[in-house]
Scaffold this active site. Structure first.
Site, PDB file in Angstrom:
ATOM      1  CG  ASP A 148      -1.754  -0.951   1.137  1.00 42.87           C
ATOM      2  OD1 ASP A 148      -2.622  -1.025  -0.447  1.00 42.87           O
ATOM      3  OD2 ASP A 148      -2.902  -1.252   2.662  1.00 42.87           O
TER       4      ASP A 148
ATOM      5  CE  LYS B 273      -7.655  -0.018  -2.562  1.00 44.47           C
ATOM      6  NZ  LYS B 273      -8.197   0.658  -4.194  1.00 44.47           N
TER       7      LYS B 273
ATOM      8  CG  MET C 220      -8.417   7.873   6.088  1.00 40.94           C
ATOM      9  SD  MET C 220      -9.295   5.950   5.411  1.00 40.94           S
ATOM     10  CE  MET C 220     -10.030   5.435   6.396  1.00 40.94           C
TER      11      MET C 220
END
Length: 551
Positions: free
Chosen positions: A59, A81, A190
């Site tokens: 990742d 991502k 996030m």
């Protein structure tokens, strides 16, 4: 022995690979939690899985130095991502893992933090189960836990917090803000782009505007940074800052960081609070004054080779970021090297000019059913102390090392007349200099050059380095070969949101030696620092000397 667990993991996979499912061999997939950031927080089981990997699927937020734990021949696939950048859809990642497993590979799916905390592991496991693939999940330390701890913020406290709740702030409209406002301690992942929305919604639902809040960016990294404020002024405190990736903590426990600051970690991530303004931003990277403190340095060596240099720079106080501009691969064909190995007794000298040449030559020697006795009639010359050390690690001692660590010096100072000598020169397949072959040939030697490895340009800049370039947060870039200079320029030019000229204007450009310096002038327009000794140690010394003059 440290290698024993990795061997056991490899044996488990080997047994699995020997099984047949219909007409297909099956391997195994390890879903590994990479931890919160720094590679040192990886679990031992995770390290052993990576060390046995045939394919590593990783990742964006995984520490790039973790890649150096994989075997030299491991295939690296980046599927990270990150908001605003292209990435494969989850369905494509699921299918890729199944395909690799069914092809018989030992696959490590490396995920940031813990695989089961916002890691989308369920989709991947369902795909593996449906295909009958074997898998194992290896836990990791989630940034939801680690970031507050490293900032000196306890998530529980007998008085201030009887528990905490963790949420994804990727889509704030899906959350029950009325319920969240009543919880003592909240942790959001996030949430960097939605910080204003989080604060506004909590205040609207009755949470005090003076509730403490902390934002921890790049947790567990050397560039970790902490901002503390209250719900009504944290947006102003962080105005103009890029907050992602970050962990947000909301609750009275944030006040405790003033008393629980991680003093014992001051050598790596010490916390200092402004006594006149406790809510002002505090940098979590206050090391004792070191030669490269305050500098962010991009290292363009291959991922498999950069970890030691990165560690040395960080020990000197720098924030070191890997930007691999080389991928070390097998040559397109082994035919030339195999033919030479089968006739080693026809050569007088073996010349090895890099650690890569040593590793690939020795590995291929063994694969061809030879051993060190096959080299008994050869003298060996190497270029550089590192190459010599690599050769000694293979239980071989060089007969000659030139005084300067370049091929030109080897030619100028060759220890014997070469007129009737036959010389074997395993080397990089493309892009190498021909000075050694040409000049030894002019002196009458017969030089047989064979491809032992290839150093190719990666397909793209790794995400962490790309973000550093986009944010203009690096101030130095280092080059250890001419090829890394050319590949760096190519990678930047092919990245749509980066401008090579603007980047070069901003960066101090450092070279390991004259040939690399020439490439810097040709591709980047200039070179600011050149090592006096043409080694990585010499390059670091030149950086430290430059930093002292610039202070």
């Amino acid at each position: 022995m440290a290698g024993e667990p990795a061997r056991q993991v490899g044996e488990q996979v080997g047994k699995q690979t020997g099984k047949q499912t219909g007409a297909k061999q099956t391997g195994k997939v390890f879903l590994v939690g990479a931890g919160p950031g720094d590679a040192s927080y990886l679990t031992l089981r995770g390290r052993d899985a990576i060390a046995a990997a045939g394919v590593l699927v990783y990742d964006a937020l995984a520490d790039e130095r973790l890649l150096s734990l994989a075997p030299a021949r491991c295939q690296l696939l980046h599927v990270g991502k990150r908001g605003g950048t292209p990435s494969p859809p989850q369905s494509a990642i699921d299918a890729k893992l199944v395909d690799l497993c069914q092809a018989g590979h030992c696959v490590v799916r490396l995920k940031s933090g813990d695989p089961f905390i916002f890691g989308r592991s369920a989709s991947e496991i369902q795909a593996l189960n449906a295909a009958g693939c074997d898998y194992e999940v290896i836990p990791g330390i989630s940034s939801a836990i680690a970031a507050p701890l490293l900032a000196g913020i306890p998530l529980t406290d007998p008085v201030l917090s009887r528990g905490f709740s963790v949420f994804s702030a990727h889509d704030p409209d899906t959350l029950d803000w009325e319920s969240l406002a009543r919880l003592e301690t909240l942790v959001f992942l996030m949430g960097g782009r939605h910080l204003a929305t989080l604060c506004q919604r909590l205040i609207q639902e009755g949470r005090s505007a003076r509730t403490p809040i902390a934002v921890v960016r790049w947790a567990a990294r050397d560039r970790q940074r902490l901002w503390t404020a209250t719900l009504d002024d944290i947006v102003d405190r962080t105005a103009g800052e890029r907050l992602s990736p970050c962990v947000i903590v909301i609750g009275e426990v944030v006040h405790l960081h003033a008393f629980l600051k991680p003093d014992r970690r001051e050598a790596s991530v010490g916390l200092e609070i402004n006594p006149t303004n406790p809510t002002a931003p505090a940098d979590l990277n206050l090391k004792p004054k070191q030669p490269l403190a305050g500098h962010t340095i991009l290292v363009t060596r291959a991922a498999s080779q950069s970890s030691t240099f990165l560690d040395r720079l960080e020990a000197a106080g720098a924030t070191a970021i890997a930007l691999p501009a080389l991928e070390i691969r097998p040559p397109s064909s082994w035919d030339g090297l195999d033919a030479a190995i089968d006739k080693l007794d026809s050569f007088d000298w073996l010349i090895l000019t890099s650690s890569n040449a040593v590793e690939f030559f020795c590995d291929r020697l063994i694969e061809r059913q030879h051993d060190l006795r096959s080299l008994s009639g050869l003298k060996i010359a190497v270029v550089g102390k590192k190459t010599a050390a690599c050769l000694r690690s293979r239980y071989l001692t060089p007969d000659y090392i030139p005084p300067n660590y370049v091929a030109d010096s080897l030619v100028e100072n060759f220890p014997e007349t070469v007129g009737d000598r036959r010389i074997l020169f395993p080397r990089v397949e493309t892009g190498g200099r021909d000075v050694l072959v040409r000049e030894l040939g002019d002196r009458g030697a017969e030089v047989i050059e064979v491809a032992a490895y290839e150093s190719a340009c990666p397909n793209e800049i790794v995400p962490v380095a790309r973000q550093v370039l986009a944010e203009k947060s690096a101030d130095i870039v280092t080059f250890a070969s001419s090829k890394t200079v050319r590949h760096f320029a190519k990678l930047v030019r092919s990245t749509s949101d980066l401008d090579l000229g603007a980047i070069c204007d901003r960066l101090t450009i450092a070279s390991i030696g004259p040939l690399t310096t020439t490439a810097c002038h040709e591709e980047l327009g200039r070179c600011d620092i050149e090592a006096e000794e043409f080694t990585l140690e010499g390059l670091q010394a030149a950086l430290e000397k430059w930093a002292a003059r610039s202070a």
